[in-house]
Design a protein around this motif. Structure first.
Motif, PDB file in Angstrom:
ATOM      1  N   UNK A   1      -1.737  13.830  -2.105  1.00 21.79           N
ATOM      2  CA  UNK A   1      -0.954  12.482  -1.615  1.00 21.79           C
ATOM      3  C   UNK A   1      -2.070  11.560  -0.913  1.00 21.79           C
ATOM      4  N   UNK A   2      -1.867  10.239  -1.741  1.00 28.20           N
ATOM      5  CA  UNK A   2      -2.680   9.169  -1.114  1.00 28.20           C
ATOM      6  C   UNK A   2      -2.222   8.803   0.431  1.00 28.20           C
TER       7      UNK A   2
ATOM      8  N   UNK B   1       6.765   6.111   8.442  1.00 27.44           N
ATOM      9  CA  UNK B   1       5.336   6.031   9.165  1.00 27.44           C
ATOM     10  C   UNK B   1       5.865   5.637  10.643  1.00 27.44           C
TER      11      UNK B   1
ATOM     12  N   UNK C   1      -8.839  10.056   2.530  1.00 31.44           N
ATOM     13  CA  UNK C   1      -7.615   9.165   2.453  1.00 31.44           C
ATOM     14  C   UNK C   1      -6.630  10.042   1.665  1.00 31.44           C
TER      15      UNK C   1
ATOM     16  N   UNK D   1      -2.861   5.590   3.230  1.00 29.36           N
ATOM     17  CA  UNK D   1      -3.455   4.294   3.387  1.00 29.36           C
ATOM     18  C   UNK D   1      -4.611   4.549   4.265  1.00 29.36           C
ATOM     19  N   UNK D   2      -4.892   5.100   5.333  1.00 30.40           N
ATOM     20  CA  UNK D   2      -5.957   5.256   6.288  1.00 30.40           C
ATOM     21  C   UNK D   2      -6.486   6.668   6.184  1.00 30.40           C
TER      22      UNK D   2
ATOM     23  N   UNK E   1       2.615  10.247  10.022  1.00 27.45           N
ATOM     24  CA  UNK E   1       3.495   9.842   8.675  1.00 27.45           C
ATOM     25  C   UNK E   1       4.560  11.154   8.477  1.00 27.45           C
TER      26      UNK E   1
ATOM     27  N   UNK F   1      -5.624   9.704  12.280  1.00 29.26           N
ATOM     28  CA  UNK F   1      -6.732   8.838  13.106  1.00 29.26           C
ATOM     29  C   UNK F   1      -6.323   7.380  13.038  1.00 29.26           C
ATOM     30  N   UNK F   2      -5.305   6.981  12.270  1.00 26.46           N
ATOM     31  CA  UNK F   2      -5.060   5.620  12.190  1.00 26.46           C
ATOM     32  C   UNK F   2      -3.779   5.348  13.288  1.00 26.46           C
ATOM     33  N   UNK F   3      -3.726   6.125  14.312  1.00 31.82           N
ATOM     34  CA  UNK F   3      -2.696   6.196  15.394  1.00 31.82           C
ATOM     35  C   UNK F   3      -1.365   6.072  14.834  1.00 31.82           C
ATOM     36  N   UNK F   4      -1.110   6.618  13.562  1.00 33.30           N
ATOM     37  CA  UNK F   4       0.177   6.550  12.972  1.00 33.30           C
ATOM     38  C   UNK F   4       0.718   8.188  12.499  1.00 33.30           C
TER      39      UNK F   4
ATOM     40  N   UNK G   1       1.941   7.642  -6.380  1.00 30.30           N
ATOM     41  CA  UNK G   1       0.867   8.880  -6.723  1.00 30.30           C
ATOM     42  C   UNK G   1       1.451  10.190  -6.662  1.00 30.30           C
ATOM     43  N   UNK G   2       2.749  10.642  -5.650  1.00 26.86           N
ATOM     44  CA  UNK G   2       3.053  11.578  -5.377  1.00 26.86           C
ATOM     45  C   UNK G   2       3.914  11.950  -6.724  1.00 26.86           C
TER      46      UNK G   2
ATOM     47  N   UNK H   1       8.234   1.023   5.227  1.00 25.51           N
ATOM     48  CA  UNK H   1       7.139   1.631   5.329  1.00 25.51           C
ATOM     49  C   UNK H   1       5.925   0.556   5.238  1.00 25.51           C
TER      50      UNK H   1
ATOM     51  N   UNK I   1       1.161   4.920  -2.407  1.00 29.90           N
ATOM     52  CA  UNK I   1       1.122   6.190  -2.258  1.00 29.90           C
ATOM     53  C   UNK I   1       2.188   6.963  -2.674  1.00 29.90           C
TER      54      UNK I   1
ATOM     55  N   UNK J   1       0.824  -1.066  -0.122  1.00 30.32           N
ATOM     56  CA  UNK J   1       0.068  -0.067   0.062  1.00 30.32           C
ATOM     57  C   UNK J   1       1.005   1.135   0.193  1.00 30.32           C
TER      58      UNK J   1
ATOM     59  N   UNK K   1       2.749  -0.140   7.178  1.00 32.70           N
ATOM     60  CA  UNK K   1       1.532   0.687   7.014  1.00 32.70           C
ATOM     61  C   UNK K   1       0.524   0.246   6.296  1.00 32.70           C
ATOM     62  N   UNK K   2      -0.208  -0.459   7.034  1.00 29.32           N
ATOM     63  CA  UNK K   2      -1.408  -1.284   6.401  1.00 29.32           C
ATOM     64  C   UNK K   2      -2.719  -0.620   6.650  1.00 29.32           C
ATOM     65  N   UNK K   3      -3.869  -0.997   6.076  1.00 29.12           N
ATOM     66  CA  UNK K   3      -5.169  -0.568   6.302  1.00 29.12           C
ATOM     67  C   UNK K   3      -5.512  -0.832   7.591  1.00 29.12           C
ATOM     68  N   UNK K   4      -6.104  -0.007   8.381  1.00 23.70           N
ATOM     69  CA  UNK K   4      -6.481  -0.447   9.649  1.00 23.70           C
ATOM     70  C   UNK K   4      -7.887  -0.720   9.552  1.00 23.70           C
TER      71      UNK K   4
ATOM     72  N   UNK L   1       6.481  10.042   0.463  1.00 28.85           N
ATOM     73  CA  UNK L   1       6.263   9.454   1.986  1.00 28.85           C
ATOM     74  C   UNK L   1       7.878   8.927   2.544  1.00 28.85           C
TER      75      UNK L   1
END
Lengths: 835, 329
Positions: free
Chosen positions: B241-242, B282, B222, B244-245, B270, B265-268, A487-488, A506, A484, A480, A509-512, B279
């Motif tokens: 900028x995309x 993280x 996101x 993950x969460x 970046x 909000x995903x506790x991380x 896309x930058x 990284x 990201x 994932x 860094x997975x989906x929550x 990026x």
């Protein structure tokens, strides 16, 4: 009175006189004069008094005898009387100016009859060298072509031929270390080939002048040289010349065809194989060979059958030249189709798939793909049904095989065939890992353009190119984070200051997921049993291994039920890492509550209505749990490891594991490194108590029940080789892990009994498994009980192993089997010496 | 292969409630301090040498503290709370008194923005009583300068940033609104210079880099929106900028304009390179939403840390990209 004598009598008298003079005379003048007289018979000087009839008579009847006389008197006193110049002029001249065939015979006889280091021998050798250097071989071959003096006997011809072709052998035998470089095969055969080319050139000239020539002798010489194994050297010179000469000249082409037609049948095969390997393009072969395949049965057999179906040592280049040759001419097209049919048959034959070496199957696959690539659309249409049949049958037998490479080969060929046939636009598409082999096969389908064929030799480099291309594609698993990153606005396009900041890893860094992970085992169980919520199932799957290891007492209560659920679980929601998560959970259960879970799993292994995948899963889980249990018991490790597992969620399947590159490199180096002796570096592990030993029997013995009871869906001794092979491997591993356990002796005996029944199984994977199992029995059983308990089986096993090794060496193909076999024998001997 | 993900330098526990605001006070004097504003209305003053809370200031009557800054020195703290007040503190010589307080009337979550206009004079922008209103007052006199209310219906003002550009005489103000649009105000003209619909959802946070004339804003989606100002003060959206969460609560560009950090909000947390928004890292440590971020203003660049405050009641401190690329976290 003298004038009235016939030339032959006259010459005989004169030669006799000379010989007598040379035998008796000690006077220099006289000797010189006599030698002059003899020389004058060979070529007509300006003041010569010798008629051509006399010369012919001398060459026919007296030349050989004269030479033999000279050779036998090579150490005579009168020879010492001459100066060096005179010697070269007169004595050597006699050898170098006469009919070359007689000279060659006389010289070769002389050389082989003389004792090894002697001045006379040196003299003859130097004459032979000059003989070769001055192009006398050309003269020899050319006189044979002209058809004059063909009155000689077949024996003489045969002798001449064998001397001509075996000259390097004869000289080497006589001269040993003092052999001349010119006589070495590397020098001599190219020389011979060049002489042949000169003769062919002269033949062309003669044909243009409307004179007849016979190429029989040249063809025989060529055939004989090839059959003695020098075809590469000869054709290394011949092929490029012939292919360039025949490019525009029809006479040259006809001469070539005639030459090949004149090669005796018994030597034709080696000539053809030599030539096919030496030419570099199909059309060159076509120009040189003409339609020989159509005229000559033997040639047809060699080209269309032997080189394609019986032998498999040639490079792909040779294959494409051969098939290209068949495809070039309209008259040869039917042969191409015939070849295609037989290739199809060979490829699709289930017995061939099982019993022929992999290399040959690869060779046949290559040939088949090349052949299909050469067909025109009309021909394809005509052959469609046959091809389809071949494809379907062949695919089945390939996919049935337990060897990965065979299966992959089947998939690639099937894909290629289907895409070529274009069955209503539908194509087969398989998922397989691409490697050099598959890439090469796939590349065969695209027919080479003119420029590419021009550089056919360069195709040898192709595998490297392909390798370079495939490496990046398999480099990084998509994550994932990398999405990201892409896309930058592409970061590598220009220099910028971000580059000095090296990114960290990284990958974590997975989906929550929205929901909270379950905290109790029973929640997990419930989620698996009833939940339709993918997120919940996913979370439960991720949490379950940790929960099992943390709450062992609860886990024991539900262990069997949970194992049942996990075993039947399907990847309904496409969970990432589903297989490894499920496996880890099952392993955790088995480790926590070994006896009931193994009992359940081993029973299920033999029951109805399971898929092969599930049965293999059972075996894998058993192996991994046994492995974990067999770790030595240490005080600290248990809890910390369990906790680590909870937090880390380590993937267990190698494909899912992002291993550090250093480890990958290290492993590759290890796998490429050959170790001649491993025994010294690894001292035998010290026996320490572990958790596996007490329960080893529960893992092992139930798997040996019922194997011979076929079910409707599962026939271990019948079609399900794959499972059988894995079962035997598993048993071997379980045996291996039980080293030093008290139950090892019983396990070993039972295992030997079991594998005895399947030791001659048709599937090589099963046989390999048997070898592995036998190895592990020998390694794991205490050596003192090995002889006591198994004495009778031991001897049988030994005989079988010895036989197996011998057979494997003969076959050479299944090298891995052979290896493990010899390892096994070594082990046997070791245990023997041990006891 | 990339370096392994960094770990926090240390964490500060004991705030006892979610941490909505953070501010470093390292620029003068020793020891370096970190102010944190909690969800229960207290401001903790952390000594970063002993890593303990030195003092706890209670002045917002239990309402959450959403923003912290300093006026003259680190003894003059300014804090904003959900009790609709902005308080000025005197912390000198061990005092901890509220010297002055200002009623904003804003019930929203919009953080204030402070701009130093001269020695001892500041402009403070804060959300006003009306939902879409931004008020600007002068400090320390507390005299109102202006009130900025957009003509169009943009909804509640969510975040603001006030700065003084080189090109124009008056300060400019960027404001993010509930409908996801950004507006650029000329404070002296009281007019909107430019508007852009940066997000479909409310703008949660923004930060702007006056030197580079570029900014970045986050929302509950996101992705992060990045935009720039052209010569005519027009907002131009750039490639987003995309993430993950979804969900960003604060964005912070470091003073050296090298990196930007986002509190997710995903506790991380970046970290991106600011130039290209590549990026970089993280930061994974918290077990609940990260609510606030602050970069240290320490003189020594090596001690310039990143602090992240989370709903899990902890502050994590990270040393990241401090001395070229060679340092590890």
């Amino acid at each position: 009175m003298m004038q009235s004598l016939t030339p032959d009598v006259e010459v005989r008298l004169s030669v006799g006189q000379c010989v007598r003079t040379l035998t008796t005379s000690k006077e220099k003048e006289e000797v010189t004069k006599t030698l002059h007289t003899l020389t004058s018979y060979l070529d007509d000087g300006p003041q010569s008094t010798i008629t051509s009839a006399q010369r012919a008579e001398f060459s026919r009847a007296h030349y050989t005898r004269t030479l033999q006389f000279l050779i036998s008197n090579i150490n005579a006193d009168w020879l010492q009387l001459l100066t060096v110049a005179q010697c070269t002029e007169l004595w050597d001249g006699l050898f170098l100016r006469g009919p070359p065939d007689q000279t060659l015979l006389a010289l070769m006889d002389g050389i082989s009859s003389m004792s090894s280091p002697s001045a006379g021998l040196d003299r003859l050798v130097s004459i032979l060298e000059r003989f070769l250097q001055s192009g006398r071989l050309t003269v020899l071959l050319w006189t044979r072509c002209q058809g004059t003096g063909l009155s000689d006997s077949p024996q003489l011809r045969e002798t001449l031929l064998s001397r001509l072709v075996a000259l390097p052998d004869l000289t080497a035998n006589q001269l040993h270390h003092h052999n001349k470089t010119l006589f070495l095969p590397q020098q001599y055969y190219p020389l011979l080939a060049r002489d042949m080319l000169t003769v062919l050139e002269r033949t062309c000239q003669a044909l243009r002048d409307r004179k007849d020539c016979s190429l029989t002798f040249v063809a025989q010489a060529l055939g004989k040289a090839c059959v003695q194994g020098h075809s590469a050297l000869v054709f290394g010179v011949l092929a490029p010349h012939l292919s360039s000469c025949t490019l525009s000249d029809m006479v040259w082409q006809r001469v070539c065809w005639k030459l090949l037609e004149n090669v005796p049948e018994r030597w034709l095969e080696s000539v053809l194989t030599g030539m096919v390997q030496a030419v570099n393009r199909p059309d060159a072969l076509s120009r040189i060979m003409g339609n020989l395949v159509l005229k000559n049965k033997k040639a047809q057999f060699v080209i269309t059958h032997k080189l394609l179906l019986l032998q498999y040592k040639y490079e792909t280049r040779v294959l494409s030249i051969l098939l290209g040759y068949l495809a070039q001419d309209r008259e040869r097209r039917p042969l191409l189709i015939q070849v295609l049919r037989s290739l199809c048959q060979a490829w699709a034959n289930p017995s061939a798939v099982r019993h022929t070496p992999l290399e040959q199957q690869l060779y046949v696959s290559r040939a088949l793909l090349l052949c299909v690539g050469l067909l025109s659309d009309a021909e394809l249409q005509e052959l469609r049904s046959e091809l389809l049949q071949c494809m379907l049958g062949g695919m089945q037998s390939h996919l049935d095989s337990s060897v990965v490479r065979v299966r992959r080969m089947g998939m690639v060929v099937g894909e290629c065939l289907s895409s070529r046939m274009d069955v209503n636009g539908a194509k087969l598409k398989f998922e397989y890992e691409h490697d050099e082999e598959t890439e090469e096969l796939l590349s065969l389908m695209t027919p080479l353009s003119e420029e590419e064929t021009e550089l056919l030799d360069d195709r040898l480099d192709l595998p490297q190119d392909v390798k370079g291309k495939t490496v990046p594609s398999q480099a990084v698993p998509s994550q994932a984070a990398s999405v990201a990153q892409k896309s930058g606005a592409d970061p590598d396009s220009e220099l910028d200051s971000d580059d000095e900041l090296t990114p960290y890893d990284m990958s974590a860094d997975q989906e929550m997921s929205q929901a909270a992970p379950p905290r109790y085992l029973r929640d997990c169980l419930e989620a698996f049993l009833s939940s339709e919520d993918p997120v919940r199932v996913d979370l439960s799957l991720r949490a379950i291994e940790g929960l099992v290891r943390k709450n062992t007492s609860t886990a024991r209560e539900v262990s069997v039920e949970l194992s049942k659920v996990l075993l039947h679980m399907e990847d309904r929601y496409n969970t990432v890492g589903f297989l490894s998560l499920r496996q880890a959970a099952m392993v955790a259960l088995t480790v926590t509550d070994s006896v009931p879970v193994t009992e359940y799993l081993t029973t299920e292994f033999y029951s109805m209505n399971y898929s092969i995948r599930q049965r293999l899963d059972i075996l894998e889980v058993l192996i991994m749990s046994a492995q974990e249990l067999s770790q030595p018991i240490t005080d600290k490790e248990g809890p910390s490891k369990a906790i680590q597992r909870v937090t880390m969620n380590t993937p267990l399947y190698p494909g899912d594991d992002p291993i550090h590159w250093r480890q990958v490199v290290e492993r590759r180096i290890q796998s490429k490194t050959k170790r001649l002796s491993k025994g010294v570096t690894h001292p035998p592990a010290k026996p320490t108590p572990n958790r596996y030993a007490p329960v080893a029997g529960h893992f092992f013995f139930p798997l040996l029940r019922n194997y011979d009871r076929p079910q409707v869906t599962f026939d271990l001794l019948g079609g399900d080789h794959l499972v059988l092979g894995r079962l035997i491997h598993t048993l071997g591993l379980l045996m291996h892990l039980a080293v030093n356990a008290p139950v090892a002796t019983q396990m070993g005996r039972a295992l030997l009994d079991f594998v005895w029944a399947v030791r001659y199984h048709v599937d090589q994977m099963v046989r390999r498994g048997v070898l592995f199992a036998v190895c592990s029995v020998f390694l794991s059983m205490p050596s003192q009980s090995l002889l006591v308990e198994l004495s009778d089986q031991l001897f049988e096993t030994r005989a079988w192993l010895a036989g197996m090794t011998r057979r494997m060496w003969l076959k050479r193909a299944q090298s891995r089997c052979t290896c493990s076999c010899s390892v096994c024998v070594n082990l046997r001997t070791r245990t023997h010496t041990h006891t | 292969m990339a370096r392994p993900a960094p770990a926090p330098l240390y964490t500060l526990r004991g705030a006892g409630s979610p941490l909505n605001a953070l501010h470093f006070g390292c620029c003068e004097g020793d020891p370096p301090l970190l102010f944190s504003g909690s969800g229960q209305g207290s401001v903790h003053v952390w000594n970063l040498t002993t890593r303990r809370a030195e003092r706890v200031l209670k002045g917002h009557s239990g309402a959450s503290v959403t923003w912290l800054n300093m006026l003259y020195s680190r003894d003059a703290l300014i804090s904003q709370g959900r009790d609709m007040r902005v308080c000025l503190w005197d912390l000198a010589e061990g005092r901890s008194d509220v010297t002055d307080a200002l009623w904003t009337g804003s019930v929203g979550f919009c953080r204030c923005s402070l701009l130093e206009t001269g020695p001892g004079r500041w402009l403070l922008a804060h959300a006003g009583e009306a939902m879409e209103e931004v008020k600007i007052i002068e400090l320390p006199s507390k005299s109102p300068v202006c009130s900025l209310i957009p003509q169009a219906k943009l909804g509640m003002v969510m975040c603001i940033k006030l700065w003084q550009p080189d090109s124009s005489p008056g300060p400019l103000l960027l404001a993010g609104y509930e409908d996801g649009s950004l507006a650029l105000w000329d404070v002296s003209q009281r007019s909107v210079l430019s508007r852009a619909a940066a997000h479909p959802e409310p703008v949660m946070c923004l930060d702007f880099d006056p030197a580079g004339q570029r900014g970045i804003s986050g929302s509950s989606e996101k992705r992060l929106a990045s935009w720039k100002l052209d010569g005519q003060h027009r907002l131009q959206l750039q490639e987003p900028v995309a993430l993950v969460n979804p969900g960003i609560s604060q964005l912070c560009i470091r003073g050296d304009r090298k990196i930007v950090a986002s509190a997710g909000w995903d506790h991380r947390v970046r970290v991106f390179g600011w130039k290209k928004l590549r990026p970089l890292a993280v930061l994974q440590h918290h077990t609940d939403m990260v609510l606030s971020l602050a970069f240290s203003d320490h003189q020594d660049p090596r001690n310039r840390m990143l602090a992240a405050g989370s709903k899990d009641q902890r502050i994590s401190l990270w040393s990241i990209y401090n001395q070229g690329s060679s340092d590890t976290g």
